[in-house]
Design an enzyme around this catalytic site. Structure first.
Site, mmCIF file in Angstrom:
data_model
loop_
_atom_site.group_PDB
_atom_site.id
_atom_site.type_symbol
_atom_site.label_atom_id
_atom_site.label_comp_id
_atom_site.label_asym_id
_atom_site.label_seq_id
_atom_site.Cartn_x
_atom_site.Cartn_y
_atom_site.Cartn_z
ATOM 1 N N SER A 1 38.643 42.143 33.712
ATOM 2 C CA SER A 1 38.798 43.522 33.236
ATOM 3 C C SER A 1 37.433 44.166 32.963
ATOM 4 C CB SER A 1 39.680 43.569 31.986
ATOM 5 O OG SER A 1 39.146 42.818 30.939
ATOM 6 N N ASP B 1 32.111 40.854 26.529
ATOM 7 C CA ASP B 1 32.415 40.845 27.956
ATOM 8 C C ASP B 1 31.657 41.934 28.703
ATOM 9 O OD1 ASP B 1 34.162 39.005 26.996
ATOM 10 O OD2 ASP B 1 35.987 40.142 27.445
HETATM 11 P P1 ADP Z 1 40.792 38.930 32.121
HETATM 12 O O1 ADP Z 1 39.843 40.011 31.779
HETATM 13 O O2 ADP Z 1 40.662 37.726 31.255
HETATM 14 O O3 ADP Z 1 40.775 38.552 33.567
HETATM 15 P P2 ADP Z 1 42.694 40.913 31.291
HETATM 16 O O4 ADP Z 1 44.135 40.838 30.976
HETATM 17 O O5 ADP Z 1 41.777 41.388 30.231
HETATM 18 O O6 ADP Z 1 42.273 39.474 31.839
HETATM 19 O O7 ADP Z 1 42.486 41.875 32.528
HETATM 20 C C1 ADP Z 1 43.234 41.675 33.714
HETATM 21 C C2 ADP Z 1 43.732 43.016 34.220
HETATM 22 O O8 ADP Z 1 42.652 43.779 34.780
HETATM 23 C C3 ADP Z 1 44.724 42.884 35.356
HETATM 24 O O9 ADP Z 1 46.034 42.699 34.877
HETATM 25 C C4 ADP Z 1 44.566 44.224 36.067
HETATM 26 O O10 ADP Z 1 45.250 45.240 35.376
HETATM 27 C C5 ADP Z 1 43.076 44.501 35.900
HETATM 28 N N1 ADP Z 1 42.321 44.023 37.077
HETATM 29 C C6 ADP Z 1 41.327 43.107 37.078
HETATM 30 N N2 ADP Z 1 40.829 42.941 38.328
HETATM 31 C C7 ADP Z 1 41.516 43.757 39.144
HETATM 32 C C8 ADP Z 1 41.476 44.049 40.548
HETATM 33 N N3 ADP Z 1 40.612 43.433 41.347
HETATM 34 N N4 ADP Z 1 42.357 44.954 41.029
HETATM 35 C C9 ADP Z 1 43.231 45.582 40.217
HETATM 36 N N5 ADP Z 1 43.323 45.350 38.895
HETATM 37 C C10 ADP Z 1 42.478 44.459 38.341
HETATM 38 MG MG MG Z 2 39.770 40.996 29.907
#
Ligand code: ADP
Ligand code: MG
Length: 382
Positions: free
Chosen positions: A129, A173
């Site tokens: 994210s 982050d």
């Molecule tokens: P983390 O940051 O630990 O990976 P989070 O729940 O904070 O997990 O963030 C994940 C969210 O970020 C996903 O559910 C999506 O909404 C968004 N996201 C991250 N990468 C992408 C991507 N490449 N394409 C679309 N959405 C994304």
């Molecule tokens: Mg996150």
């Protein structure tokens, strides 16, 4: 990663819009080397940027509209300025929230077309994210010729996540994603937001960092996080300090607390802060292998005192050490997620295999893994 991501987003942008993007930008995910649950205690953390990143091709538009395509979920979303309202649903909120945060801070941001791809594992605690927010921010800041200092960029991306998406997180982050540099970890003081680059030239030292995702679903993580946080706040109040970061004499503090659980929570936070400072010292003086016992001690403290590990995570750490890792710990908020293991160069595959075998014996799902050198933060690629 190799630069195929640049070609991928550029080719998609070309075929979608019939023109070249103005540029390509990227921002990485991160792992936290040491310093867990210290951030909300005004303490210290030390993340480094992964080679895994979100890569965005972008070009301005002449209207107040943004289109964003993620090649990961094959979805295109469109929003206009009037739709920039906190609480927006969907993955595009991480992009729209950056436009919103920039506008809230008084920056003028023109509409844009964005195409992105990412190899940051999603939901594994590696900050996909923040990578998405910071890549968007870097692209938009450049396109609109905005002068924004790195720490300010991190704060804007955090604002997106906290106030637009609605996820309460600290600054680590986004600071890691915007401020990290190659072959360094980022020492961050979560009270002052003072940040220092700390040498972590793993390759130069003949070392590797194995990152292994236990793929444990993050059950209970929100409620457990809240109880840990309030326990720390209560302890600080009893001890008469602004935050647990201010506890200088751990033994004296422990004597002032009656509750055994609270004592252990405090012991984790105070000892973990001390371990981060020690890690800075050993790395700055080139004693890289002395990082290993600090990783081990951090894990023990999270397991026994802060009680945020789970059986998969503990087995992964134990198996890593059994297979010859110099030191290992869970990384991230806990209740699942990833471990990191410091290993001698060339040993990562064998260590990962041993953990995988032990997971199979225990009936756990197969973990995934990669080796990660400290990589550069957000930047323009093309
Ligand atoms: P983390 O940051 O630990 O990976 P989070 O729940 O904070 O997990 O963030 C994940 C969210 O970020 C996903 O559910 C999506 O909404 C968004 N996201 C991250 N990468 C992408 C991507 N490449 N394409 C679309 N959405 C994304
Ligand atoms: Mg996150």
């Amino acid at each position: 990663m190799s630069d195929t991501d640049i070609e991928t987003v550029t080719a998609d942008f070309n075929s979608r819009f019939g023109r070249s993007p103005a540029g390509v930008w990227a921002a990485p995910g991160r792992v936290n080397l040491i310093g867990e649950h210290t951030d909300y205690n005004d303490g210290f953390v030390m993340p480094y940027a992964l080679p895994h990143r979100v890569t965005i091709a972008a070009e301005q538009r002449s209207d107040d509209t943004w289109t964003v395509t993620s090649l990961n979920n094959n979805d295109t979303q469109t929003f206009t300025r009037s739709e920039l309202v906190p609480g927006m649903k969907g993955w595009q909120a991480y992009v729209a929230g950056v436009v919103w945060a920039l506008a809230e801070a008084g920056h003028t941001v023109a509409g844009a077309d964005l195409v992105l791809t990412s190899d940051v594992p999603v939901g594994a605690g590696l900050s996909s994210s923040a990578a998405l927010e910071c890549a968007t921010l870097t692209a938009l800041a450049d396109l609109n010729e905005l002068e924004i200092a790195p720490l300010e960029r991190a704060k804007l991306a955090r604002r997106c996540e906290n106030d637009f998406v609605g996820a309460p997180t600290g600054l680590m982050d986004q600071a890691a994603s915007t401020m990290c540099t190659s072959a360094n970890a980022l020492f961050l003081d979560c009270r002052t937001f003072g940040a220092d680059q700390v040498p972590l030239d793993l390759a130069g030292e003949g070392l590797e960092m194995l990152v292994l995702d236990t793929r444990t679903p993050h059950a209970l993580v929100d409620s457990e996080y809240a109880t840990r946080r309030s326990s720390c706040e209560q302890a600080a109040q009893i001890l008469g300090v602004a935050a647990l970061r201010d506890v200088d004499d751990l033994d004296a503090a422990l004597q002032q607390l009656d509750d055994d659980e609270m004592r252990r929570r405090v012991r984790h936070v105070v000892s973990e802060n001390a371990r981060v400072l020690e890690a800075v010292e050993v790395l700055q003086s080139g004693r890289f292998r002395e990082l290993a016992p600090l990783l081990d001690a951090s894990h023990q403290s999270m397991r026994d005192d802060f009680e945020i590990t789970v059986p998969t995570v503990d087995l992964a750490v134990e198996s890593a050490r059994q297979a010859g890792a110099l030191g290992a710990r869970m990384t991230g908020g806990g209740f699942g997620g990833c471990i990191i293991a410091l290993v001698e160069g060339g040993r990562s595959a064998a260590v990962a295999q041993h953990i995988t075998d032990r997971f199979a014996e225990a009936g756990f799902d197969q973990p995934s893994h990669f080796v990660a050198l400290p990589s550069p933060g957000a930047r323009r690629l093309v």
